[in-house]
Design a protein around this motif. Structure first.
Motif, mmCIF file in Angstrom:
data_model
loop_
_atom_site.group_PDB
_atom_site.id
_atom_site.type_symbol
_atom_site.label_atom_id
_atom_site.label_comp_id
_atom_site.label_asym_id
_atom_site.label_seq_id
_atom_site.Cartn_x
_atom_site.Cartn_y
_atom_site.Cartn_z
ATOM 1 N N SER A 130 -60.251 -148.808 -66.358
ATOM 2 C CA SER A 130 -60.865 -149.901 -65.588
ATOM 3 C C SER A 130 -60.037 -150.316 -64.379
ATOM 4 O O SER A 130 -60.088 -151.464 -63.949
ATOM 5 C CB SER A 130 -61.162 -151.112 -66.474
ATOM 6 N N THR A 131 -59.284 -149.359 -63.858
ATOM 7 C CA THR A 131 -58.588 -149.587 -62.592
ATOM 8 C C THR A 131 -58.958 -148.457 -61.649
ATOM 9 O O THR A 131 -59.522 -147.442 -62.041
ATOM 10 C CB THR A 131 -57.055 -149.648 -62.754
ATOM 11 N N MET A 132 -58.621 -148.664 -60.382
ATOM 12 C CA MET A 132 -58.859 -147.632 -59.380
ATOM 13 C C MET A 132 -57.626 -147.543 -58.504
ATOM 14 O O MET A 132 -56.799 -148.442 -58.493
ATOM 15 C CB MET A 132 -60.118 -147.905 -58.558
ATOM 16 N N ALA A 133 -57.509 -146.430 -57.815
ATOM 17 C CA ALA A 133 -56.386 -146.218 -56.913
ATOM 18 C C ALA A 133 -56.898 -145.659 -55.598
ATOM 19 O O ALA A 133 -57.859 -144.894 -55.580
ATOM 20 C CB ALA A 133 -55.395 -145.241 -57.531
ATOM 21 N N GLN A 134 -56.255 -146.064 -54.540
ATOM 22 C CA GLN A 134 -56.490 -145.458 -53.237
ATOM 23 C C GLN A 134 -55.228 -144.661 -52.935
ATOM 24 O O GLN A 134 -54.163 -145.236 -52.755
ATOM 25 C CB GLN A 134 -56.734 -146.533 -52.186
ATOM 26 N N THR A 135 -55.340 -143.350 -52.936
ATOM 27 C CA THR A 135 -54.161 -142.505 -52.835
ATOM 28 C C THR A 135 -54.490 -141.206 -52.128
ATOM 29 O O THR A 135 -55.652 -140.944 -51.801
ATOM 30 C CB THR A 135 -53.583 -142.235 -54.252
ATOM 31 N N LEU A 136 -53.466 -140.406 -51.900
ATOM 32 C CA LEU A 136 -53.656 -139.081 -51.335
ATOM 33 C C LEU A 136 -53.744 -138.068 -52.459
ATOM 34 O O LEU A 136 -52.896 -138.037 -53.346
ATOM 35 C CB LEU A 136 -52.482 -138.705 -50.429
ATOM 36 N N ILE A 137 -54.776 -137.263 -52.413
ATOM 37 C CA ILE A 137 -54.920 -136.136 -53.334
ATOM 38 C C ILE A 137 -55.199 -134.930 -52.449
ATOM 39 O O ILE A 137 -56.159 -134.938 -51.667
ATOM 40 C CB ILE A 137 -56.033 -136.367 -54.373
ATOM 41 N N ALA A 138 -54.325 -133.935 -52.540
ATOM 42 C CA ALA A 138 -54.396 -132.753 -51.669
ATOM 43 C C ALA A 138 -54.343 -133.174 -50.200
ATOM 44 O O ALA A 138 -55.047 -132.620 -49.354
ATOM 45 C CB ALA A 138 -55.629 -131.921 -51.973
ATOM 46 N N ARG A 139 -53.552 -134.195 -49.909
ATOM 47 C CA ARG A 139 -53.366 -134.746 -48.560
ATOM 48 C C ARG A 139 -54.615 -135.388 -47.977
ATOM 49 O O ARG A 139 -54.750 -135.550 -46.768
ATOM 50 C CB ARG A 139 -52.840 -133.680 -47.601
ATOM 51 N N ILE A 140 -55.544 -135.748 -48.837
ATOM 52 C CA ILE A 140 -56.797 -136.391 -48.419
ATOM 53 C C ILE A 140 -56.813 -137.804 -48.979
ATOM 54 O O ILE A 140 -56.518 -138.016 -50.157
ATOM 55 C CB ILE A 140 -58.020 -135.609 -48.949
ATOM 56 N N ASP A 141 -57.176 -138.777 -48.137
ATOM 57 C CA ASP A 141 -57.359 -140.140 -48.624
ATOM 58 C C ASP A 141 -58.520 -140.170 -49.592
ATOM 59 O O ASP A 141 -59.644 -139.798 -49.228
ATOM 60 C CB ASP A 141 -57.646 -141.108 -47.469
ATOM 61 N N CYS A 142 -58.248 -140.591 -50.816
ATOM 62 C CA CYS A 142 -59.268 -140.608 -51.866
ATOM 63 C C CYS A 142 -59.228 -141.936 -52.611
ATOM 64 O O CYS A 142 -58.222 -142.638 -52.596
ATOM 65 C CB CYS A 142 -59.013 -139.500 -52.894
ATOM 66 N N CYS A 143 -60.310 -142.218 -53.275
ATOM 67 C CA CYS A 143 -60.345 -143.292 -54.265
ATOM 68 C C CYS A 143 -60.544 -142.620 -55.616
ATOM 69 O O CYS A 143 -61.397 -141.743 -55.766
ATOM 70 C CB CYS A 143 -61.492 -144.257 -53.994
ATOM 71 N N LEU A 144 -59.737 -143.036 -56.575
ATOM 72 C CA LEU A 144 -59.798 -142.480 -57.915
ATOM 73 C C LEU A 144 -60.070 -143.626 -58.876
ATOM 74 O O LEU A 144 -59.294 -144.585 -58.930
ATOM 75 C CB LEU A 144 -58.474 -141.783 -58.254
ATOM 76 N N TYR A 145 -61.177 -143.544 -59.598
ATOM 77 C CA TYR A 145 -61.607 -144.574 -60.531
ATOM 78 C C TYR A 145 -61.358 -144.063 -61.945
ATOM 79 O O TYR A 145 -61.821 -142.981 -62.299
ATOM 80 C CB TYR A 145 -63.098 -144.878 -60.343
ATOM 81 N N HIS A 146 -60.624 -144.849 -62.741
ATOM 82 C CA HIS A 146 -60.308 -144.442 -64.116
ATOM 83 C C HIS A 146 -61.307 -145.095 -65.062
ATOM 84 O O HIS A 146 -61.232 -146.279 -65.358
ATOM 85 C CB HIS A 146 -58.889 -144.854 -64.481
ATOM 86 N N LEU A 147 -62.238 -144.290 -65.519
ATOM 87 C CA LEU A 147 -63.216 -144.728 -66.503
ATOM 88 C C LEU A 147 -62.682 -144.398 -67.898
ATOM 89 O O LEU A 147 -61.594 -143.829 -68.026
ATOM 90 C CB LEU A 147 -64.558 -144.054 -66.236
ATOM 91 N N GLU A 148 -63.400 -144.705 -68.914
ATOM 92 C CA GLU A 148 -62.935 -144.564 -70.296
ATOM 93 C C GLU A 148 -62.297 -143.213 -70.588
ATOM 94 O O GLU A 148 -61.167 -143.134 -71.020
ATOM 95 C CB GLU A 148 -64.093 -144.832 -71.266
ATOM 96 N N ASP A 149 -63.017 -142.129 -70.348
ATOM 97 C CA ASP A 149 -62.498 -140.802 -70.690
ATOM 98 C C ASP A 149 -62.622 -139.816 -69.531
ATOM 99 O O ASP A 149 -62.635 -138.608 -69.722
ATOM 100 C CB ASP A 149 -63.218 -140.255 -71.918
ATOM 101 N N LYS A 150 -62.717 -140.347 -68.315
ATOM 102 C CA LYS A 150 -62.878 -139.488 -67.148
ATOM 103 C C LYS A 150 -62.426 -140.219 -65.899
ATOM 104 O O LYS A 150 -62.179 -141.424 -65.918
ATOM 105 C CB LYS A 150 -64.340 -139.061 -66.996
#
Length: 173
Positions: A130-150
């Motif tokens: 239930s958190t999210m991150a704004q970070t670089l993944i493969a040098r790309i600005d991404c948003c990553l949302y952490h859901l229960e199992d994915k």
């Protein structure tokens, strides 16, 4: 267009989702308007998210929220939702649906492969559900949302091919 691929212990599926960015203070009539339209109250803390069957709603910064439709909506329904939000003078809503790509990442080895592409700490104690991150993944600005199992990963659609290639590289390393 790649819709999905897998590796040992990880599955990545590309989805066609819709996203609305909201700007505002997050309290008072902002919260009332949002709750009336999507039956969710805005998260109070930065990088927190709430969800129901239809929507994922995350606070990206002190005055910006991301609303992702988990069920396909018609373009007309998205326009109505944006208009309803914008009817409140404390909200500025914009449809970002066609500017983003969306990947759902599942499996027991998802952290192993994603860690090859980012410096971000994916451990549960640093990146809880239930958190999210704004970070670089493969040098790309991404948003990553952490859901229960994915995870749900979003980035600008112009990076789609490059991002798919980097995911494939991580699997093959």
């Amino acid at each position: 267009m790649m819709k999905s691929f897998s590796a040992n212990g990880m599955l990545i599926e590309q989805h066609d989702l819709q996203q609305i960015i909201l700007r505002g203070k997050g309290d008072g009539s902002f919260a009332e308007t949002v709750n009336k339209e999507i039956s969710l109250l805005p998260p109070l803390d930065n990088l927190r998210m709430v969800s129901n069957d239809k929507f994922l709603f995350a606070k990206q910064s002190f005055d910006q929220w991301s609303l992702i439709c988990l069920e396909k909506q018609s373009d007309e329904d998205i326009l109505k939702l944006v208009s309803a939000m914008n009817s409140n003078e404390e909200i500025l809503a914009s449809d970002y649906s066609y500017g983003q790509i969306y990947f759902e990442i599942t499996g027991e080895n998802k952290n192993h492969y994603l860690s090859k592409l980012t410096h971000f700490d994916l451990r549960a104690k640093k990146f809880p559900v239930s958190t999210m991150a704004q970070t670089l993944i493969a040098r790309i600005d991404c948003c990553l949302y952490h859901l229960e199992d994915k995870y749900l990963l979003t980035c600008h659609s112009s990076f789609e091919d490059y991002f798919k290639d980097r995911l494939q590289d991580a699997i093959n390393l």
